[in-house]
Scaffold this active site. Sequence first.
Site, PDB file in Angstrom:
ATOM      1  N   ARG A 195       0.338   1.828  18.640  1.00  0.00           N
ATOM      2  CA  ARG A 195       0.183   1.513  17.207  1.00  0.00           C
ATOM      3  C   ARG A 195       0.043   0.009  17.012  1.00  0.00           C
ATOM      4  NH1 ARG A 195       4.615   3.756  12.983  1.00  0.00           N
ATOM      5  NH2 ARG A 195       5.803   1.966  13.724  1.00  0.00           N
ATOM      6  N   LYS A 237       0.521  -2.276  10.599  1.00  0.00           N
ATOM      7  CA  LYS A 237       1.901  -2.704  10.327  1.00  0.00           C
ATOM      8  C   LYS A 237       1.922  -4.232  10.250  1.00  0.00           C
ATOM      9  CE  LYS A 237       6.560  -1.309  11.711  1.00  0.00           C
ATOM     10  NZ  LYS A 237       7.030  -0.994  10.367  1.00  0.00           N
ATOM     11  N   GLU A 269       3.276   7.156   0.385  1.00  0.00           N
ATOM     12  CA  GLU A 269       4.550   6.827   1.048  1.00  0.00           C
ATOM     13  C   GLU A 269       5.269   5.774   0.233  1.00  0.00           C
ATOM     14  OE1 GLU A 269       4.343   4.671   4.758  1.00  0.00           O
ATOM     15  OE2 GLU A 269       2.475   3.703   4.207  1.00  0.00           O
TER      16      GLU A 269
END
Length: 329
Positions: free
Chosen positions: A73, A175, A209
């Site tokens: 990720r 992220k 989210e």
Amino acid sequence: MSQFGTEFCDHIAIVRFEDNAWQTPAVEPLAPLPMHPAAHVFHYASTCFEGFKAYRWDDGKARIFRLHDHIARMQRSATSLCMPVPDADMLASMVVELVARQIDDIPTPPSSLYLRPTLIGTLPNIGAAASPSTEATLFVLASPVGNYFSSKAATLKLLVEEQRARTTEQLGSTKTGGNYAAALGPTLDAREKYGADQVLFCPNDDVQETGAANFLLISDDEIITKALDSTFLHGMTRDSILKLAADLGYTVNERKFTVSELLESVKTHEAVLSGTAACLSPVGALVYRGEEIMVCDGKPGPNTQKLSKALQDIQCGLAPDTHGWLTEV
Ligand SMILES: Cc1ncc(COP(=O)(O)O)c(C=O)c1O
């Protein structure tokens, strides 16, 4: 134990990207990083990070949860920001070496060692707004953290936000620090106006989210959560819970759902936030257009507790690691 994220081990693992190549990683004493004030990260936010945990078992060894998936990720985050992409084996070795060095600092389960690889663009060039940082530093911080599971016995209240997005569509699954800065204003507003703990971002009638966790609906026989796309972070806890739920016989529905479906579903489905820090945090109420709506009976539900335990048991060595999620140190 001190507040999550405020206590650090006395070493970091660190490596620099220079001359078009990753240099030799080292484990060094934790110390401030000397940085040029023109460093790319300060001006153009070239930065991404990861967060995952290592647990210390009774046998004295540590187990890192989903190390390689978190590294993958991070590689996707770095790619999307046009940053030097960390070599997977290099970063894995840095993490393992750091965990081995700090193994005595890992508290007993369900407490753990939180690991935070961070990549920053260090090229000293304030003219590089439209070009990537060709120099970078990658470091791994380690932080002993306490048990979120029992301290989160109370439920959360989420504001259903229909207008504002958490971040951009393009960077939702990256992220990167800017996403958290973008979600902060709406989150503070929700806290002040409604006493909400978090904001559930639902732009364009799409339930996505919160600022730092995924959102799932769980009944006795199914789980509903948004299918993967670029708008939200592809959480490892989400993925792990979906796989464990399938093992336990739940039907897993990864699909888009609207705010009206959400409001209907919380009459019968438990609602939870999922993330590394909190595992599964039960949601007790939603604030929708100024009105408070209870989720089921407002208390943590049995399915949340069952799935949470299934995950925690693997992490702490009380159940077999059937999915191969643990790296032994
Ligand atoms: C925006 C966001 N969504 C979801 C998550 C949950 O992801 P994970 O389960 O991999 O920790 C996090 C935490 O890392 C996050 O920051």
